[in-house]
Design a protein around this motif. Sequence first.
Motif: not given
Lengths: 424, 251
Positions: A212-220, A242-250, A273-278
């Motif tokens: 029942g937990a609702d977590v957003t984790w943003i990895l920058v 619910q788990f929303r994991l957002f990864v941004i590699n910059a 959801r991931a955004v990889n900027l290279m």
Amino acid sequence: MTAHTASPMTAAETALMDAYTQQLGDLPGDGAVLSARDTLISELKASGLPTRRVEAWHYTDLRALLRSIPAFDATAFARGVEPLVAGSAVLRVVGGHADGSNAPEGLTVTTYAQSLLSGTAAGDLAARGNDDAIGQLNGSFVRDGLEISLADDSALAQPLELQIVQGAGQSHLRFPVTFGMRSRATVIERHLSQSETGALVSSVSDLIIEDGADVTWILVQEQGAADTHLGQLNFELGADAQFRLFVINAGGKLVRQEVHGVVNGEGSDFKLRAVNLMGGESHTDLTFTLGHDVPNTTSTEIIRNVVFDRARGVFQGQIRVAQDAQKTDAKMACNTLLLSDEADFSAKPELEIFADDVQCGHGATVIDLNPTHLYYLQARGIPEKRARQMLINAFVDEVVEELEDEALVAALEGIIEGWLDSHA
Amino acid sequence: MLEIKNLHARIAEDGTEIIRGLNLTVKAGEVAAIMGPNGSGKSTLSYILSGREDYEVTEGDILYNGESILELDASERAAKGIFLAFQYPVEIPGVATMQFLKVAMNEQRKYRGEEELSTPDFMRRVKEAAAELKIAPDMLKRPLNVGFSGGEKKRAEVLQMALLQPKLCVLDETDSGLDIDALKIVADGVNALRSPDRAVIVITHYQRLLDYIVPDTVHVLYKGQVIKSGPKELAHELEANGYADIIGAAA
Ligand SMILES: Nc1ncnc2c1ncn2[C@@H]1O[C@H](COP(=O)(O)OP(=O)(O)OP(=O)(O)O)[C@@H](O)[C@H]1O
Ligand SMILES: [Mg+2]
């Protein structure tokens, strides 16, 4: 430590083994922790750093790519910065040292150094498997991090930022985090670097998200242009969670971020959801495995990659649907914008489905900027560089906007725009 | 204001020549209508004026206020005041309409060495211009042109024109796809821009638009050339008799 490696050790391998021997007396931990460390370093020595012959590392030949290891530098300069989102609660790990004080209400926080010293960490240190070089490396050398738990039924009013600021040298950190039943939280795991000479950071986050937990984790990840970042995020997802994991590699020169998840409670939903900027000559690898182990769970993964210059990118995504996991709905998409002839991206999406009543799909596309779009913007007086930036932004922003929280979206858009400003 | 001299242009990719020795002069303050059968090169001419790179000029020149613009890219031409309202406006997912408008206006101002607009000033201008053109504010919250109906797209083009205040406006079949009321609104928008220091080129197939935007000159384009020019009555003649006579006479 008697096993034989196939070929002579590389400079990096030798440096790691030497560093372990030198630090042995100094690494925190009770007997159980130390013996776990010994096991891990032996495993690493026996197999060596993984090469492309190891399936999980096929596109990231760590042995070839990791040329040297920076020396540990306890005096390296590093200083905390303002949080990404104003008003966030901040827990900092600066220059490898965690500060667990000033935790917001509802959270129990201890430093991982304490967990190592008391020995409670011993059980978590084992590697995921033979090919888990990040786990082996991290477990051998880990000195600190934060162990956090959020009580059942509690909610964090503000985002919690785990701010990890690296100076020169190395840090190996762990973040075991438990989100209690029906708890709600947004956590930003933010890796920054103030090293110009090339730091090495390994960081393992182990998340347990209870029913029942609702977590957003943003990895920058915004390490320096010469840094190596080896990250791993493991999670277990309970029922109706619910788990929303957002990864941004910059950032970073050599980056491998692994995400390994197990969905083991019915009715739960996972989103990656991931955004990889290279850019430059960097190498960035996002490797993802997910197990749907119970019926009636859903997951979607959207990966957007932007590759400039001579950068190389990798996405490996593997979704396994267990035999009992009927009614699983899993969709994975990996879209890449290649902005130079010398840029390269390898995508390897995989589905392994053992159940028969499921909805699963994956797709991978590689595109170029649409010349008609570019022309239209230019025809309105927007210079080419800015027009390109707007279109690249549009490509990744679709994913960022899903976060909905305005302050968060603005902060991440700021990171993306800042990165594009200096690379586009 | 605009002088096109013996222009030859081809498709860059395959070398097909589309514009074949075209001459046209449009003075400041003038409204020129360009008519001509399908495929005669009207849109191509407008793209070339705007600086689209899919076309290559092989001969001749385009002078804008006495200076050749052939070396300028599309954004520079736009910043210098050349505006093309597209026959087929482009949908750009992920680019918010308001952000696009703001960036376009400010980039043009920057190019001309003017101050950027403040957000309130920008908002006010958009609101006013949108109200004039009866554009619902909701439409502006969407990504650029995405999901706009044919007529909405044309109105959005005229909105951009009203906001950017160009000096040379090229309207490529802005009337097509507009209902009768919208046609009047759009024509009013264009007429509002008429001034002694501006020129307007209206590309159209129909007299109906020219009843609202009354041209000073009419030019017939055929196979990449202007084969006949005349006063506004020329458009009536074309409406009544079609292109056959003129094409026959030019051949
Ligand atoms: N990029 C292109 N590739 C191939 N053919 C092209 C291209 N651009 C233009 N053409 C051709 O050039 C000719 C002129 O086209 P253009 O669109 O300019 O005509 P038009 O006068 O605007 O016609 P309409 O009244 O139908 O809008 C046509 O035969 C068209 O097919
Ligand atoms: Mg046309």
